[in-house]
Design an enzyme around this catalytic site. Structure first.
Site, PDB file in Angstrom:
ATOM      1  N   ASP A  56       0.800  -1.232   0.000  1.00 39.17           N
ATOM      2  CA  ASP A  56       0.000   0.000   0.000  1.00 39.17           C
ATOM      3  C   ASP A  56       0.832   1.281   0.000  1.00 39.17           C
ATOM      4  O   ASP A  56       0.333   2.349   0.331  1.00 39.17           O
ATOM      5  CB  ASP A  56      -0.945  -0.003   1.207  1.00 39.17           C
ATOM      6  CG  ASP A  56      -0.203   0.235   2.501  1.00 39.17           C
ATOM      7  OD1 ASP A  56       0.959  -0.190   2.586  1.00 39.17           O
ATOM      8  OD2 ASP A  56      -0.776   0.842   3.411  1.00 39.17           O
ATOM      9  N   GLU A  57       2.085   1.175  -0.351  1.00 41.71           N
ATOM     10  CA  GLU A  57       2.944   2.359  -0.344  1.00 41.71           C
ATOM     11  C   GLU A  57       3.825   2.365  -1.576  1.00 41.71           C
ATOM     12  O   GLU A  57       4.247   1.307  -2.037  1.00 41.71           O
ATOM     13  CB  GLU A  57       3.881   2.342   0.873  1.00 41.71           C
ATOM     14  CG  GLU A  57       3.253   2.796   2.157  1.00 41.71           C
ATOM     15  CD  GLU A  57       4.275   2.770   3.277  1.00 41.71           C
ATOM     16  OE1 GLU A  57       5.428   3.191   3.045  1.00 41.71           O
ATOM     17  OE2 GLU A  57       3.916   2.308   4.366  1.00 41.71           O
TER      18      GLU A  57
END
Length: 611
Positions: free
Chosen positions: A203-204
């Site tokens: 998610d990054e």
DNA sequence: GCGGATCAC
DNA sequence: TATGGTGATCCGC
């Protein structure tokens, strides 16, 4: 997962809580400030929920040790300060000057971080979850939504503790495939802004949008605003972003206006220095709870505090730490953003936690299980290991590792097991009555087994079962895996390239065992291969009964299968059920199928067994 | 090179 | 009742 908010003003006072309670609050506390949460109350609840447990005692131990270490640091600091530090001071200043020369203000780096990602994805499927405190994860929480955070619930928290903080908390199991699919949608959009973006986790991501901004005559903040809107519009997931001159500051910045916000530090030396000056060191990636306490003890709370202490840092924390802190003070960081596929993998590992086990047979079964899991991962990632490490966690939560260098790179379950078993046996001998709560295996010193195969038409093929990065292997490493062209050609007639590669793999490493046999009529590798094994262990200990068996594949497999069925019967009898025992086919170990399951003794698994 | 420890997510 | 899994790095020996 991501953390939220940036509120130095609400950081807890260490003196008020005590270092242990602070430690128990978990790693995500200081990264994620919480408004509207009574930290004192939360701390009390966590403390009381943990008190008396083995986990708690272990944390207490760690806290005591750290306190002792800090006492030594303070003594050393006092000693150093009585000395003439002009040499150290000059050396530090020279390094700072050197770093300053390397400062590059030309790049626009952004860090994009999805807001409560797993929870957000779950809320897309079930919108009613948006209105209740909710978390994802069993045993330990992976992430939680913002409503849950208002109760002091955090990622990394034991779920029973979270339930104490918030009894109405809704817990969802992880659905990794779902998150991966959503992440893929988001990445497709990010690729429009930087095709060479770098995924930092599911998610990054880091992007270098310098070129995009140039080409589109756009300011970085405007581009990021547009990208975030586009992501929200098409994927319905909100993201936060940090915009800065390098990855380090971008990462810090993405947390400042979370959720669904962005923050920019201008590409100007003055602005960067001011931003860092008041920034708590804990906000910087790489400074965790321990280093934070150590730094705090010598009076370094913010990155600005680093400068007046620069002459002491090398002596107190080592050269690397000094260089790291010097870069924090100056606000320097990497500007090179590249796809993760370019990164070389250093290890492959697996580990599992279970109920306390002291029984040697059961531990051998766990080791065998770990060996099989690791084989799967090594096959998937296409590596062998020159080094094999065993990791155990005692019932006291103390962690021990032992490693060995097998005579040749290993990747087959039986080899992994064979080489790991002596390490486990030695631990059992050294620690009488050893009880474990975790066991794991890790391969490092990796050797790539990616090969160029030849298909039926003589065309070179690059088998890539997964998007696993094809780590650049050195010419020497590749020499380890030159294929037998003749054998390759014979194999080429087969339909599945993957099967072909597996077979070649087996032959190339001279293992007396065929891991994959698709066709039942496929003959086993002839006995002669046993003698080809480098340093063949004359005897193998059965992972189930631990009695040594002749190191012959057929005999060993038959014995093990016998033991497996016996073990199952015994468990059935112990469990007092009249359910018949499914017989395990004699050659089941040779098939790489789920039915290869080892003698599982977890209560959970037993229940599954009878359903 | 090994084992412990820390850190991120 | 009960506290994760994977990968990386650094330090001291």
């Amino acid at each position: 997962m991501e953390s939220s908010g940036d509120k130095p003003a609400s950081e807890p006072e260490l003196e008020d809580y005590g270092t242990l309670k602070y430690q128990l609050l978990g790693p995500s506390l200081t990264k994620a400030g919480q408004d509207s949460v009574d930290q004192q109350k939360v701390s009390e609840i966590i403390y009381n929920a943990s008190k008396g447990s083995k986990f708690f005692s272990h944390e207490q131990d760690r806290d005591r040790n750290l306190t002792l270490k800090i006492e030594r640091i303070l003594k050393e600091k006092a000693r150093l300060e009585r000395l003439d530090l002009s040499h150290e001071l000059r050396r530090a200043d020279e390094y700072l000057a050197e770093l300053e020369l390397s400062r590059d203000l030309s790049q626009h780096i952004i860090h994009v971080d999805c807001d409560a990602f797993f929870a957000a994805v779950e809320e897309l499927d079930r919108p009613e979850l948006k209105t209740v405190p909710m978390a994802v994860g069993k045993g330990v929480l992976t992430t939680c939504n913002y409503l849950a955070r208002n109760f002091g619930v955090r990622s990394g928290m034991a779920s029973f503790v979270a339930k104490k903080l918030c009894p109405q908390l809704v817990l969802l199991p992880q659905n990794y495939e779902k998150y991966t699919a959503k992440a893929k949608e988001i990445r497709a959009i990010m690729a429009e802004y930087d095709p060479l973006f770098e995924s930092a986790s599911i998610d990054e991501a880091y992007l270098n949008i310098t070129a995009f901004c140039d080409e589109n005559q756009m300011e970085p903040a405007e581009a990021v605003q547009r990208m975030r809107a586009q992501i929200l519009e098409t994927t319905k997931v909100s993201v936060s972003a940090g915009i800065a001159v390098n990855a380090k500051i971008a990462k810090i910045s993405s947390n400042i206006n979370k959720p669904n916000g962005q923050f920019q530090v201008p590409n100007e030396r003055q602005a960067i220095m001011e931003f860092m000056r008041d920034l708590p060191v804990r906000k910087v990636n790489g400074v965790g709870r321990v280093f934070e306490r150590e730094l705090q003890s010598i009076g370094v709370a913010t990155c600005g505090d680093i400068y007046p202490n620069r002459a002491l840092l090398t002596k107190l924390f080592g050269e690397k730490a000094f260089q790291f802190l010097a870069q924090c003070y100056l606000g320097l960081g990497r500007t090179k953003i590249e796809p993760v596929e370019n990164h070389e993998r250093k290890s492959v590992s697996t580990e599992t936690t279970f109920h306390e086990i002291g029984d040697k047979e059961e531990l051998r079964a766990k080791l065998w299980w770990a060996a099989q899991e690791l084989e799967k991962d090594l096959t998937r990632t296409q590596f062998k290991g020159r080094t094999l490490a065993l990791k155990v966690k005692l019932h006291t939560f103390e962690v021990l590792t032992r490693q060995t260098a097998p005579s040749r790179p290993v990747c087959i379950a039986k080899d992994l097991y064979t080489f790991a078993l002596p390490m486990l046996a030695k631990l059992e001998k050294d620690i009488p009555g050893m009880k474990l709560r975790l066991l794991g295996l890790r391969c490092s010193n990796l050797v790539s087994t990616q090969k160029v195969g030849i298909n039926f038409f003589g065309v070179f093929t690059q088998p890539k079962p997964t998007p696993e990065p094809s780590s650049e292997s050195t010419p020497t490493e590749k020499a380890d895996h030159e294929i037998d062209a003749e054998e390759a050609f014979e194999s080429a007639a087969r339909q599945e390239i993957q099967d072909e590669m597996n077979d070649l793999e087996t032959l190339s490493q001279e293992t007396p065992n065929v891991p994959v046999v698709r066709e039942p009529e496929e003959p086993a590798v002839p006995e002669k291969s046993t003698s080809e094994t480098v340093e063949p262990p004359p005897m193998w200990d059965c992972p189930i009964c631990s009695r040594p068996q002749i190191a012959d594949d057929r005999i060993f497999n038959e014995h093990m299968d016998f033991c497996l069925s016996r073990q199952t019967i015994r468990e059935v009898v112990q469990d007092n059920t009249e359910e018949p025992t499914p017989s395990i086919p004699a050659n089941s170990r040779k098939r790489k199928t789920p039915q290869t399951s080892p003698p599982e003794t977890d209560p959970k698994q037993k229940r599954l067994f009878f359903q």
